[in-house]
Enzyme design. Sequence first.
Site, PDB file in Angstrom:
ATOM      1  CG  ASN A  17       0.823  24.757 -14.033  1.00  0.00           C
ATOM      2  OD1 ASN A  17       1.011  25.107 -15.089  1.00  0.00           O
ATOM      3  ND2 ASN A  17       0.203  25.089 -13.207  1.00  0.00           N
ATOM      4  CG  MET A  91      -1.538  26.962  -3.010  1.00  0.00           C
ATOM      5  SD  MET A  91      -1.720  28.994  -3.944  1.00  0.00           S
ATOM      6  CE  MET A  91      -2.711  30.202  -3.333  1.00  0.00           C
ATOM      7  CG  HIS A 110       2.379  34.599 -10.250  1.00  0.00           C
ATOM      8  ND1 HIS A 110       1.306  34.294  -8.927  1.00  0.00           N
ATOM      9  CD2 HIS A 110       2.084  35.974 -10.124  1.00  0.00           C
ATOM     10  CE1 HIS A 110       1.139  35.587  -8.510  1.00  0.00           C
ATOM     11  NE2 HIS A 110       0.887  36.330  -9.442  1.00  0.00           N
TER      12      HIS A 110
HETATM   13  C1  GRF Z   1      -2.257  28.240 -11.340  1.00  0.00           C
HETATM   14  O1  GRF Z   1      -2.643  29.102 -11.790  1.00  0.00           O
HETATM   15  C2  GRF Z   1      -0.394  27.990 -11.324  1.00  0.00           C
HETATM   16  O2  GRF Z   1      -0.651  29.629 -11.662  1.00  0.00           O
HETATM   17  C3  GRF Z   1      -0.492  28.746  -9.441  1.00  0.00           C
HETATM   18  O3  GRF Z   1      -0.991  27.680  -8.705  1.00  0.00           O
HETATM   19  C4  GRF Z   1      -2.214  27.548  -9.868  1.00  0.00           C
HETATM   20  C5  GRF Z   1      -2.004  26.052  -9.704  1.00  0.00           C
HETATM   21  O4  GRF Z   1      -2.701  25.510 -10.356  1.00  0.00           O
HETATM   22  N1  GRF Z   1       0.258  29.532  -8.743  1.00  0.00           N
HETATM   23  P1  GRF Z   1      -2.723  24.477 -10.612  1.00  0.00           P
HETATM   24  O5  GRF Z   1      -2.387  23.401  -9.722  1.00  0.00           O
HETATM   25  O6  GRF Z   1      -1.566  23.788 -10.958  1.00  0.00           O
HETATM   26  O7  GRF Z   1      -3.720  22.989 -11.511  1.00  0.00           O
END
Ligand code: GRF
Length: 207
Positions: A17, A91, A110
């Site tokens: 992301n 997290m 999310h």
């Molecule tokens: C994503 O699925 C987001 O929705 C959740 O954690 C994951 C993070 O993925 N909160 P990334 O580290 O951005 O690849």
Amino acid sequence: MAEPLPIAVLVSGTGTNLQALLDTVHGHEAQVVAVASSVAGAPALQRADARDVPTAVFARGDYADRDARDAALGDWLQQRGARLIVLAGYMELLGGAFLARFPSPVINVHPSLLPAFPGIGAIAQALQYGVHVFGVTVHFVDDGVDTGPVIAQRAVELPGARDERDVLAALRPLEHALLADAVRSFARGELEIDPADPRRPGPRDRL
Ligand code: GRF
């Protein structure tokens, strides 16, 4: 075009992301001025390094308690001048004191259609439940777990899904697009919370 909005991105893991933001809004509507990780060595940090974005690690174990961690994190984000904080796979929970301190809002992505399946393991929860429609939510963060006002949601029908990896693969592009859109909207001043209708953030009439 208006000056890019300075944003900070909080991560703990892979950082796809974050990468989506670096590839779309960064240098345009927004400028990623800080990437903070709760995990040393998270791959997301390398993604930031590759674009010369300043990084820092605020691991829970390095502080007496969560409040101390939040205070150090908040100091750094404030020094970096972030005006929007984006949780992208972060997290950790942020305490109420952290949220109250910033005039700038915090948003989160999310991997479920909230209010279904909040918290960790959202995709596993959805598979366990046997849903046919999966989805993603971008929302403002409050002091609950994935309870803040919804900014945007997108759904996908996967009635035959049994494997978490397949669902994740289908949701990833939705997350990336939705998060970038939300940052764009916020930067343009189109995402405000109306105290009279706080659950429905959106453009407000200006006098
Ligand atoms: C994503 O699925 C987001 O929705 C959740 O954690 C994951 C993070 O993925 N909160 P990334 O580290 O951005 O690849």
